[in-house]
Design an enzyme around this catalytic site. Sequence first.
Site, short mmCIF file in Angstrom:
data_model
loop_
_atom_site.label_atom_id
_atom_site.label_comp_id
_atom_site.label_asym_id
_atom_site.label_seq_id
_atom_site.Cartn_x
_atom_site.Cartn_y
_atom_site.Cartn_z
N ASP A 1 0.93 -1.17 0.09
CA ASP A 1 0.07 -0.03 0.05
C ASP A 1 0.62 1.23 0.16
O ASP A 1 0.55 2.07 -0.78
CB ASP A 1 -0.98 0.07 0.92
CG ASP A 1 -1.94 -1.06 1.11
OD1 ASP A 1 -2.90 -0.99 0.45
OD2 ASP A 1 -1.73 -2.52 1.69
N ARG B 1 3.30 5.17 17.08
CA ARG B 1 2.85 6.64 15.98
C ARG B 1 3.62 7.60 16.40
O ARG B 1 4.15 8.19 15.74
CB ARG B 1 1.30 6.64 16.24
CG ARG B 1 0.61 5.32 15.66
CD ARG B 1 1.07 4.77 14.56
NE ARG B 1 0.51 3.35 14.21
CZ ARG B 1 0.97 2.41 13.45
NH1 ARG B 1 2.13 2.77 12.74
NH2 ARG B 1 0.36 1.42 13.26
N ASP C 1 -5.24 5.00 14.15
CA ASP C 1 -3.68 5.52 13.86
C ASP C 1 -3.71 6.72 12.97
O ASP C 1 -2.85 7.57 13.46
CB ASP C 1 -3.16 4.39 12.96
CG ASP C 1 -2.52 3.17 14.13
OD1 ASP C 1 -2.08 3.57 15.17
OD2 ASP C 1 -2.65 1.98 13.65
N SER D 1 -4.80 -7.71 8.71
CA SER D 1 -4.06 -6.38 8.90
C SER D 1 -3.25 -6.44 10.08
O SER D 1 -3.54 -6.83 11.24
CB SER D 1 -5.09 -5.15 9.08
OG SER D 1 -4.41 -4.16 9.19
N1 ARG Z 1 -6.61 -1.35 17.59
C1 ARG Z 1 -4.91 -1.14 17.99
C2 ARG Z 1 -4.90 0.38 18.14
O1 ARG Z 1 -5.68 0.96 17.74
C3 ARG Z 1 -4.09 -1.73 16.84
C4 ARG Z 1 -4.20 -1.28 15.61
C5 ARG Z 1 -2.99 -1.56 14.71
N2 ARG Z 1 -3.61 -2.00 13.44
C6 ARG Z 1 -3.61 -3.30 12.85
N3 ARG Z 1 -3.44 -3.50 11.49
N4 ARG Z 1 -3.85 -4.31 13.68
O2 ARG Z 1 -3.86 0.61 18.70
#
Ligand code: ARG
Length: 401
Positions: free
Chosen positions: A14, A95, A124, A175
């Site tokens: 991506d 992040r 995110d 993911s």
């Molecule tokens: N739900 C978690 C958060 O918001 C993890 C998100 C990460 N992304 C994934 N592709 N699992 O911190």
Amino acid sequence: MTERIVLAYSGGLDTSVAIGWIGEATGAEVIAVAVDVGQGGESLETIRQRALGCGAVEAYVADASDEFANEYCMPTLKANGLYQGHYPLVSAISRPVIVKHLVKAAREFGATTVAHGCTGKGNDQVRFEVGIQTLGPDLKCIAPVRDLALTRDKAIAFAEEKGLPIETTKKNPYSIDQNVWGRAVETGYLEDIWNAPTKDIYDYTATPEFPPAPDEVIISFDAGIPVAIDGVKVTPLQAIKELNRRAGAQGVGRIDVVEDRLVGIKSREIYEAPGAMALITAHKHLEDITVEREQARFKATVNQRWAELVYDGQWFSPLKRSLDAFIEDTQKYVSGDIRMSLHGGQAIVNGRRSETSLYDFNLATYDTGDTFDQSMAKGFIELWGMSAKVASGRDLRVAGE
Ligand code: ARG
């Protein structure tokens, strides 16, 4: 001068396509920014070459694994950071460190905009953009998946049409986001919340059902930070990695939850964080003997609020900074050793010792040597219950009138 955009680049399909996609949509030059937060996988050099092969005018790569461990994982450990009591904030804390490097790269290469590969449905995007607004208030944000209609199908078609040096056939139904603090897996088959995760989902942990012999580990802390494992000095990064390996082998730190996203969606996530969960468990038990009762009770509330702020993308906010100051103050005496058994998916503390402990054997013992004067308890209880007793007398009187 042509406008420049820095893109948070993972090396995957991506964000590889996003380089050219952003270029075509905006006419800007794209600078790829790849940050190592201990996610493993390909080398930064491989990722760098791919970014250039996909049309980036520059590639900025940074090994931030120690920085991430020291400045992001350790504060999370001091806060026993678990969102909704379960999630050790794996993605949430990565992040802000990526944001720091994005802003640094934007300055270095004269970019006006920051781009990231998040969708419009998750946390995110919020964490990236709130972080960027805070550290670089003049910078704009763009998310090609959300703002420029870059879907998966279009990404594959684009990569094939342009002959980009990236695989388009490998299909991963999930993911995944991972770093040294843990791993998060969502979507696909897991979206039916009745479906149990299948074995292939896990990577940091072995199945806890058929564990090897119990593994006993001694973790030494200094002011809330792990400094040695089994007597061998370690950096925070080494401590996390070593416990990822040892706790992971015992299946410790598997988490299956439906959590509340900031954008109002409940979503199912599978986490594995063997090192983080072993460390948080050990740290909490050391706090239990070194932090004074009222401070400890109040800290539990602060920890929870801290985790919510971090989850909600407020890493650089004033309140988070103030809570950090409180938490830091509580860690002064959190030094000593925790002995813990790793086995069958569990990390169980079975011994603790500390030079700064508040545990007083002579006060606690029921054997000879007891220094606690039990006669004091009677008067204490009388006064402690006085207020409720007076109120209860009033209740009875009013009810009888
Ligand atoms: N739900 C978690 C958060 O918001 C993890 C998100 C990460 N992304 C994934 N592709 N699992 O911190």
